[in-house]
Design an enzyme around this catalytic site. Structure first.
Site, short mmCIF file in Angstrom:
data_model
loop_
_atom_site.label_atom_id
_atom_site.label_comp_id
_atom_site.label_asym_id
_atom_site.label_seq_id
_atom_site.Cartn_x
_atom_site.Cartn_y
_atom_site.Cartn_z
N GLY A 1 0.81 -1.22 0.00
CA GLY A 1 0.00 0.00 0.00
C GLY A 1 0.84 1.27 0.00
O GLY A 1 1.89 1.35 -0.63
N ASN B 1 3.83 5.25 9.20
CA ASN B 1 2.75 4.99 8.25
C ASN B 1 1.87 3.82 8.68
O ASN B 1 0.69 3.77 8.30
CB ASN B 1 3.37 4.70 6.87
CG ASN B 1 2.39 4.01 5.95
OD1 ASN B 1 1.50 4.65 5.39
ND2 ASN B 1 2.52 2.70 5.79
N TYR C 1 -10.81 4.91 14.91
CA TYR C 1 -9.85 5.31 13.87
C TYR C 1 -9.75 6.84 13.78
O TYR C 1 -8.65 7.41 13.75
CB TYR C 1 -10.30 4.72 12.53
CG TYR C 1 -9.39 4.99 11.36
CD1 TYR C 1 -8.17 4.31 11.23
CD2 TYR C 1 -9.74 5.90 10.38
CE1 TYR C 1 -7.34 4.55 10.14
CE2 TYR C 1 -8.92 6.14 9.28
CZ TYR C 1 -7.72 5.46 9.17
OH TYR C 1 -6.90 5.70 8.08
N LYS D 1 -6.55 9.25 14.40
CA LYS D 1 -5.98 10.07 13.33
C LYS D 1 -6.06 11.56 13.65
O LYS D 1 -5.21 12.34 13.22
CB LYS D 1 -6.65 9.75 11.99
CG LYS D 1 -6.38 8.33 11.50
CD LYS D 1 -4.89 8.11 11.24
CE LYS D 1 -4.59 6.76 10.60
NZ LYS D 1 -3.16 6.55 10.32
P1 NAD Z 1 -2.53 -1.07 4.37
O1 NAD Z 1 -3.43 -1.82 5.28
O2 NAD Z 1 -2.48 -1.48 2.93
O3 NAD Z 1 -1.03 -1.09 4.93
C1 NAD Z 1 -0.73 -0.89 6.30
C2 NAD Z 1 0.52 -1.68 6.65
O4 NAD Z 1 0.78 -1.47 8.05
C3 NAD Z 1 0.35 -3.18 6.44
O5 NAD Z 1 1.43 -3.68 5.69
C4 NAD Z 1 0.34 -3.73 7.84
O6 NAD Z 1 0.89 -5.04 7.96
C5 NAD Z 1 1.17 -2.70 8.59
N1 NAD Z 1 0.92 -2.75 10.04
C6 NAD Z 1 -0.27 -2.89 10.67
N2 NAD Z 1 -0.08 -2.97 11.99
C7 NAD Z 1 1.24 -2.90 12.22
C8 NAD Z 1 2.05 -2.96 13.39
N3 NAD Z 1 1.51 -3.12 14.62
N4 NAD Z 1 3.39 -2.85 13.25
C9 NAD Z 1 3.95 -2.71 12.03
N5 NAD Z 1 3.24 -2.66 10.88
C10 NAD Z 1 1.89 -2.75 10.97
O7 NAD Z 1 -2.95 0.47 4.53
P2 NAD Z 1 -2.71 1.73 3.55
O8 NAD Z 1 -3.97 2.00 2.84
O9 NAD Z 1 -1.45 1.60 2.77
O10 NAD Z 1 -2.54 2.86 4.66
C11 NAD Z 1 -1.30 3.33 5.13
C12 NAD Z 1 -1.56 4.47 6.10
O11 NAD Z 1 -2.33 5.48 5.45
C13 NAD Z 1 -2.37 4.06 7.33
O12 NAD Z 1 -1.89 4.77 8.46
C14 NAD Z 1 -3.78 4.48 6.98
O13 NAD Z 1 -4.54 4.71 8.13
C15 NAD Z 1 -3.51 5.75 6.21
N6 NAD Z 1 -4.58 6.17 5.29
C16 NAD Z 1 -4.93 5.44 4.18
C17 NAD Z 1 -5.92 5.91 3.32
C18 NAD Z 1 -6.32 5.19 2.04
O14 NAD Z 1 -7.16 5.69 1.29
N7 NAD Z 1 -5.75 4.02 1.75
C19 NAD Z 1 -6.58 7.10 3.60
C20 NAD Z 1 -6.23 7.81 4.75
C21 NAD Z 1 -5.21 7.34 5.57
#
Ligand code: NAD
Length: 446
Positions: A218, A287, A352, A356
């Site tokens: 991601g 992240n 969440y 955030k």
């Molecule tokens: P994702 O779920 O694809 O990736 C998150 C990664 O974090 C995963 O690889 C997971 O294994 C890892 N992770 C989870 N818990 C963990 C821990 N305890 N220790 C270490 N690693 C851990 O999510 P994403 O969509 O790539 O999101 C990344 C960030 O962006 C997050 O903080 C999410 O809240 C934020 N975000 C995403 C979006 C979106 O549209 N995708 C929007 C707003 C915010």
């Protein structure tokens, strides 16, 4: 860059000739294919016009001396900057109208419009403070009126910056480039700290060591790729079950994989240890994030605890430990990932959204303490980003999330990564305590 994520079928159809014809006939939204960074390409899709009569017109021209400036015969501008720091009364706001009104139909696709003002909270005179605050409403409305992928943002410069404006270079170059493709209607505050320009603006992280948590997939995987592209040695961290994907990311970028649960008591220690053999850590990107959605009435306390634990407590503890014991070097950079859910709130996401919003609070609260070690801390708040996570949202909801913004499309993971890379740059020493949304001016929480 990673291509994984959901595909925006609607955009693909609409950008075909028959699709575009049909869309214009029936008034459907027509998202522009946004111009994104490619090494060697000019930062803007056309010449840059710098106007206004404030204290920053000349410094801005000097800081961007390698840009192509517009001449009298320019009819489409790739970028427009207006220095509004000279506006000290409400009446003088008319300068905005006089300058921009004739230009509104003269922006190239994916053009960048930028208003530069003085940080209102730091202005003493009442009229000037009001006028400077007014720039925000103007900027956000221009952003809504611009078409074809053009954006409008606002940079506030501290009134304490009097002769040395070097700290302004990195924010200017980020906003006035294809790297800020999905950053629209945002305000960036720049303080009076000076900055050293990198030897090469395409490799600002040369010789630096960065850590990205949650980097197995991601957004995190793309952040790692972009920081590596910018010259950093990147340590990618994720939970042990994500080991294979994590190694793949590490191999692709010549980085190092670190199996790490960010909530572990010894997480900061492990990070410092991993960075030690490269001479210590310069950049930390928090992240890793999780969602455990349920309406509050149905939420068990495990959901609450795990989300607050991973998204908020872990980055706080790790930053504090690393900055206290020198694990993060003086002059370091901390970048946190928030979300527009933390600004707008979201049904089923009390845990969440609290985590955030807390991230934004953490950036506010810790900036001044960390500044004593010349460490900056900033956050990005992504809106709808095309990832596996958003691909799993039911189609109708997904379409709403994707289209309800000024750019009429979802962002790419690279848009979040570019914004993080901007904050991570050693040249961003004058930018701390900011939260920048990467949301295409989403209507949510606006
Ligand atoms: P994702 O779920 O694809 O990736 C998150 C990664 O974090 C995963 O690889 C997971 O294994 C890892 N992770 C989870 N818990 C963990 C821990 N305890 N220790 C270490 N690693 C851990 O999510 P994403 O969509 O790539 O999101 C990344 C960030 O962006 C997050 O903080 C999410 O809240 C934020 N975000 C995403 C979006 C979106 O549209 N995708 C929007 C707003 C915010």
């Amino acid at each position: 860059m990673s291509k994984k994520g959901s595909s925006d079928l609607y955009s693909t159809l609409i950008s075909s000739a028959p699709g575009a014809f049909l869309a214009s006939k029936v008034g459907l939204p027509q998202p522009e294919t946004l111009r994104r960074y490619k090494e060697g390409e000019p930062p803007l899709p056309g010449p840059l016009l710098v106007g206004g009569s404030g204290r920053l017109v000349e410094p801005i021209r000097d800081l961007l001396s390698d840009y192509e400036f517009a001449g009298d015969d320019t009819d489409k501008f790739g970028g427009i900057v207006f220095d509004a720091t000279g506006i000290t009364t409400i009446e003088e706001l008319k300068q905005l109208y006089t300058f921009f009104q004739p230009l509104m139909r003269k922006t190239a696709p994916s053009a960048r419009v930028l208003v530069v003002g003085t940080t209102p909270e730091l202005v003493r005179k009442t009229d000037e403070r009001i006028a400077q605050r007014a720039l925000e409403g103007f900027t956000r409305s221009v952003a809504k009126e611009l078409r074809r992928g053009a954006t409008c943002n606002l940079v506030y410069v501290s009134p304490k910056a009097k002769t040395d404006f070097s700290g302004l270079a990195a924010p200017l170059r980020f906003v006035l480039s294809a790297k800020s493709a999905y950053v629209d209607a945002q305000v960036i505050r720049v303080n009076e700290k000076p900055a050293t320009a990198p030897a090469n603006w395409d490799k600002p992280l040369d010789g630096k060591v960065a850590l990205v948590t949650g980097a197995a997939r991601g957004i995190g995987a793309t952040i790692a790729e972009v920081l590596s592209r910018d010259g950093a040695k990147v340590i990618v961290a994720d939970i042990p079950p994500a080991g294979d994907a994590l190694s793949e990311v590490a191999n692709k970028i010549g980085g190092v994989a670190l199996a790490l649960d960010v909530t572990a008591a010894d997480a900061a220690e492990k990070i410092a240890e991993a960075a030690e053999r490269f001479g210590g850590l310069d950049v930390v990107v928090h992240n890793a994030g999780i969602t455990r959605d349920k309406t509050l009435a149905n939420m068990d306390d495990a959901r609450w605890d795990s989300v607050i634990g991973v998204n908020l407590l872990a980055p706080k503890r790790i930053t504090e430990a690393l900055s206290a014991n020198g694990g993060l070097k003086e002059g370091g950079r901390v970048v946190d990932v928030s979300s527009i859910a933390g600004i707008a709130g979201n049904r089923g996401q009390t845990n969440y959204a609290a985590s955030k919003a807390g991230v934004i609070g953490m950036v506010d609260a810790e900036a001044s303490d960390l500044a004593k070690k010349d460490i900056t801390i900033n956050a990005v708040a992504p809106g709808f980003i095309e990832t596996q996570m958003t691909a799993a949202i039911p189609l109708a909801t997904r379409e709403v999330g994707r289209r309800l913004n000024s750019l009429l499309q979802g962002g790419q993971t690279v848009d979040v990564a570019e914004t993080i890379a901007f904050f991570a740059s050693p040249a961003s020493s004058a930018t701390t305590g900011n939260t920048v949304r990467v949301c295409g001016q989403s209507l949510l929480g606006a």
